[in-house]
Design a protein around this motif. Structure first.
Motif, PDB file in Angstrom:
ATOM      1  N   UNK A  11       0.834  -1.201   0.000  1.00 21.75           N
ATOM      2  CA  UNK A  11       0.000   0.000   0.000  1.00 21.75           C
ATOM      3  C   UNK A  11       0.872   1.256   0.000  1.00 21.75           C
ATOM      4  N   UNK A  12       1.938   1.235   0.771  1.00 23.02           N
ATOM      5  CA  UNK A  12       2.862   2.365   0.856  1.00 23.02           C
ATOM      6  C   UNK A  12       3.499   2.650  -0.505  1.00 23.02           C
ATOM      7  N   UNK A  13       3.971   1.586  -1.177  1.00 25.53           N
ATOM      8  CA  UNK A  13       4.629   1.755  -2.467  1.00 25.53           C
ATOM      9  C   UNK A  13       3.644   2.226  -3.539  1.00 25.53           C
ATOM     10  N   UNK A  14       2.412   1.704  -3.491  1.00 24.59           N
ATOM     11  CA  UNK A  14       1.404   2.106  -4.471  1.00 24.59           C
ATOM     12  C   UNK A  14       1.025   3.576  -4.298  1.00 24.59           C
ATOM     13  N   UNK A  15       0.868   4.012  -3.039  1.00 23.22           N
ATOM     14  CA  UNK A  15       0.551   5.416  -2.779  1.00 23.22           C
ATOM     15  C   UNK A  15       1.689   6.322  -3.225  1.00 23.22           C
ATOM     16  N   UNK A  16       2.914   5.889  -2.980  1.00 24.01           N
ATOM     17  CA  UNK A  16       4.074   6.679  -3.374  1.00 24.01           C
ATOM     18  C   UNK A  16       4.123   6.855  -4.882  1.00 24.01           C
ATOM     19  N   UNK A  17       3.917   5.762  -5.630  1.00 28.70           N
ATOM     20  CA  UNK A  17       3.927   5.822  -7.088  1.00 28.70           C
ATOM     21  C   UNK A  17       2.813   6.684  -7.600  1.00 28.70           C
ATOM     22  N   UNK A  18       1.633   6.548  -6.977  1.00 25.80           N
ATOM     23  CA  UNK A  18       0.468   7.335  -7.402  1.00 25.80           C
ATOM     24  C   UNK A  18       0.719   8.820  -7.219  1.00 25.80           C
ATOM     25  N   UNK A  19       1.301   9.203  -6.090  1.00 24.29           N
ATOM     26  CA  UNK A  19       1.579  10.615  -5.817  1.00 24.29           C
ATOM     27  C   UNK A  19       2.644  11.159  -6.763  1.00 24.29           C
ATOM     28  N   UNK A  20       3.673  10.335  -7.026  1.00 22.22           N
ATOM     29  CA  UNK A  20       4.756  10.781  -7.913  1.00 22.22           C
ATOM     30  C   UNK A  20       4.286  10.947  -9.357  1.00 22.22           C
TER      31      UNK A  20
END
Length: 306
Positions: A292-301
């Motif tokens: 979830x952390x990695x997906x949110x990070x990619x989404x924000x970037x």
């Protein structure tokens, strides 16, 4: 029938095995399916040329399973398969064309094949696994899968009718090509008609496939989890959770599941709802949190607001 090889594949290319099966139609619930025919065409994804093919009728263990409904479905009668080999007789060849080739040492088998076909995820793959289980052998496993049913549904929608193969005369029809013995140029023409050039084929393989092995939580390292954005056919791009550069597939055996009706949760009419609670180990929680952390990070970037 032996595997027919038409040309050498590109070195290092992952061959695509377009395949299809015909089966009996179960006469009652729980009676199961029996393979009656198998066919496959191997295609080099780089050059979009046929590099091999194989097809065979298969005699089921119980010929009486070929009911009138089964004959209406595929036209295969008991007389047609009377002298056909059993699945055990052709299992080695089916395994080889779907899974790949032996390593140079012949101690293990290298899986180099992506499986492709129409509705193979929900039907054909299950029938292949069942057939191998019946003869007590492990089934072949794909490097990945391309199922034209969801792809065509996404692209053509209602224009393709019920999405059964008979209703797709102007769209890729892998199964009819396998059994009508058309030459490789016609198969390529159908693929090219969907505009699957080599670059897009690579994207499809990346987007629809990946390692077929499921990992237990103890096999996953959080530091190797990532969430890259990859191309996905006509839908643009999507985030895919990876572990060591392969799509992450998790399996966690022995989970405790609690369920029951509770007055704590009600529907719009005020009636108690069924509740399901799953006890998961801390290791799985940590993995899901990292995903979830990695997906949110990619989404924000990427600038996404979703």
């Amino acid at each position: 029938m032996e595997v027919e090889k038409n040309s050498a594949p590109d070195s290092g290319a992952t061959e695509i095995a377009f395949f299809d099966v015909e089966t009996t139609v179960p006469s009652s619930r729980g009676s199961g399916y029996a393979l009656l025919e198998f066919g496959a065409v191997l295609v080099c994804p780089r050059r979009l040329v046929e590099v091999g093919s194989y097809s065979t009728l298969i005699r089921p263990a119980d010929p009486s399973a070929i009911s009138a409904a089964s004959v209406r479905c595929n036209g295969i009668t008991p007389d047609v398969i009377a002298n056909a080999p059993s699945f055990g007789d052709v299992a080695d060849t089916v395994f080889a064309i779907l899974h790949g080739k032996l390593s140079e040492s012949e101690f293990f088998i290298l899986s180099r094949r992506v499986w492709a076909g129409h509705n193979i995820i929900r039907f054909d793959c299950l029938r292949i696994r069942e057939a191998f289980a019946e003869i007590g052998r492990p089934p072949p496993e794909p490097k990945g899968m391309i199922d034209t049913l969801p792809l065509l549904t996404q692209r053509f929608g209602r224009r393709a009718g019920d999405m059964k193969e008979a209703s797709l005369p102007d769209i890729l029809s892998v199964n009819s090509l396998v059994y009508e013995n058309r030459d490789s140029s016609e198969l390529v023409a159908h693929i090219d008609g969907m505009k699957l050039d080599s670059a897009q084929t690579d994207a499809l393989i990346e987007g629809c496939s990946g390692s077929s092995r499921f990992l237990e939580p103890h096999e996953v390292s959080s530091k190797h989890i990532s969430a890259p954005i990859i191309p996905f056919y006509h839908s643009g791009r999507r985030i895919v959770i990876h572990h060591k550069d392969s799509p992450l597939q998790l399996c966690c055996m022995g989970l405790r599941i609690h369920f029951g009706v509770s007055a704590k949760f009600v529907d719009t009419a005020g009636r108690p709802k069924l509740n399901i609670v799953v006890d998961i180990p801390e290791s799985l929680c940590n993995i899901l949190d990292e995903c979830d952390k990695q997906a949110q990070k990619t989404s924000q970037e990427s600038g996404s607001t979703s």
